[in-house]
Design an enzyme around this catalytic site. Structure first.
Site, PDB file in Angstrom:
ATOM      1  N   GLY A   1       0.751  -1.243   0.000  1.00 21.07           N
ATOM      2  CA  GLY A   1       0.000   0.000   0.000  1.00 21.07           C
ATOM      3  C   GLY A   1       0.781   1.293   0.000  1.00 21.07           C
ATOM      4  O   GLY A   1       0.184   2.370   0.027  1.00 21.07           O
TER       5      GLY A   1
ATOM      6  N   LYS B   1       6.717  -0.748 -13.738  1.00 14.06           N
ATOM      7  CA  LYS B   1       8.000  -1.365 -13.379  1.00 14.06           C
ATOM      8  C   LYS B   1       8.286  -2.538 -14.303  1.00 14.06           C
ATOM      9  O   LYS B   1       7.399  -3.331 -14.603  1.00 14.06           O
ATOM     10  CB  LYS B   1       7.975  -1.849 -11.928  1.00 14.06           C
ATOM     11  CG  LYS B   1       9.268  -2.547 -11.513  1.00 14.06           C
ATOM     12  CD  LYS B   1       9.392  -2.679 -10.016  1.00 14.06           C
ATOM     13  CE  LYS B   1       8.466  -3.728  -9.439  1.00 14.06           C
ATOM     14  NZ  LYS B   1       8.644  -3.853  -7.978  1.00 14.06           N
TER      15      LYS B   1
ATOM     16  N   ASP C   1      -7.155  -9.872  -9.492  1.00 12.66           N
ATOM     17  CA  ASP C   1      -6.167 -10.395 -10.434  1.00 12.66           C
ATOM     18  C   ASP C   1      -6.349  -9.643 -11.748  1.00 12.66           C
ATOM     19  O   ASP C   1      -7.394  -9.766 -12.390  1.00 12.66           O
ATOM     20  CB  ASP C   1      -6.395 -11.893 -10.633  1.00 12.66           C
ATOM     21  CG  ASP C   1      -5.419 -12.526 -11.608  1.00 12.66           C
ATOM     22  OD1 ASP C   1      -4.573 -11.801 -12.180  1.00 12.66           O
ATOM     23  OD2 ASP C   1      -5.517 -13.752 -11.817  1.00 12.66           O
TER      24      ASP C   1
ATOM     25  N   ASP D   1      -4.638  -5.409  -5.928  1.00 14.03           N
ATOM     26  CA  ASP D   1      -3.521  -6.340  -5.866  1.00 14.03           C
ATOM     27  C   ASP D   1      -4.078  -7.747  -5.712  1.00 14.03           C
ATOM     28  O   ASP D   1      -5.174  -7.941  -5.171  1.00 14.03           O
ATOM     29  CB  ASP D   1      -2.594  -6.021  -4.685  1.00 14.03           C
ATOM     30  CG  ASP D   1      -1.225  -6.680  -4.838  1.00 14.03           C
ATOM     31  OD1 ASP D   1      -0.272  -5.965  -5.186  1.00 14.03           O
ATOM     32  OD2 ASP D   1      -1.114  -7.907  -4.631  1.00 14.03           O
TER      33      ASP D   1
ATOM     34  N   ASP E   1       3.372  -1.110  -9.945  1.00 19.00           N
ATOM     35  CA  ASP E   1       4.583  -1.624  -9.301  1.00 19.00           C
ATOM     36  C   ASP E   1       4.526  -3.155  -9.263  1.00 19.00           C
ATOM     37  O   ASP E   1       5.188  -3.789  -8.451  1.00 19.00           O
ATOM     38  CB  ASP E   1       4.701  -1.048  -7.880  1.00 19.00           C
ATOM     39  CG  ASP E   1       6.093  -1.215  -7.284  1.00 19.00           C
ATOM     40  OD1 ASP E   1       7.067  -1.170  -8.052  1.00 19.00           O
ATOM     41  OD2 ASP E   1       6.192  -1.397  -6.062  1.00 19.00           O
TER      42      ASP E   1
END
Length: 201
Positions: free
Chosen positions: A49, A151, A87, A69, A111
């Site tokens: 978080g 990322k 998901d 997440d 991320d």
């Protein structure tokens, strides 16, 4: 090296963030000015978080953050953050409804990272899959002119992702924050000026 890592770990604990990754987002925002008051942000791969908390601070109480997440989190979020356990490869109807209700978004941040196997090629391939899926979500709900941060574990196959990003955004920058571990293969693509035509590719 251990002292370097511990600096950000301890700093996060002292400042009440659940993970050191908050400083990566702060570096990215300080450099590229992603967030403004009142913006709507989608955070993919949000647990535990830190990025959601950081985004919520920067968009302020009139802004909104939708965080998701695969894993749940016990982090206490402020009222302008909505967390959903989801998901991204198999999005529920409830999550699609939330995207429609809260979107379109000014910024999409990801991320997401795979569970590492220790095999470099496998980890890079799985990271690329996550990036491509994050971009697909961004195509679905990012406003024209919006920003996207993702990322990636660097490897030989990133060109296909870069080509897709450059087709969709006016500016694509590669950025590795100082708060990333030196030995880490992660880097971030910071994409600005969404053209709004990704779904036609």
């Amino acid at each position: 090296m251990k002292t370097y890592r511990d600096h950000y770990f301890l700093k996060a604990k002292q400042e009440n963030y659940p993970a050191r990754s908050i400083y990566k987002l702060k570096e990215i925002d300080n450099r590229f000015k992603l967030f403004r008051q009142g913006m709507k942000v989608l955070d993919l791969g949000a647990a535990p978080g830190s990025w959601s908390l950081g985004a919520a601070e920067r968009v302020g109480p009139k802004g909104r953050v939708l965080a998701c997440d695969l894993q749940t989190t016990d982090t206490q979020f402020p009222p302008n953050v909505t967390f959903m356990q989801e998901d991204v490869f198999n999005r529920s109807e409830a999550f699609e409804d939330a995207l429609a209700a809260m979107g379109p978004f000014h910024v999409v941040i990801s991320d997401m990272a795979p569970r590492t196997t220790g095999t470099r090629f496998t980890d890079q391939a799985r990271s690329l899959e996550l990036c491509i899926e994050a971009l697909a979500v961004a195509d679905h709900c990012l406003i024209k002119g919006g920003s996207f941060v993702v990322k990636i574990f660097m490897g030989p196959d990133v060109k296909q992702l870069l080509d897709a990003l450059r087709a969709r955004f006016e500016t694509v920058k590669t950025f590795k924050p100082k708060s990333s571990r030196v030995e880490s293969k992660e880097t971030f693509y910071v994409c600005l000026g969404y053209r709004g035509d990704g779904q036609q590719d």
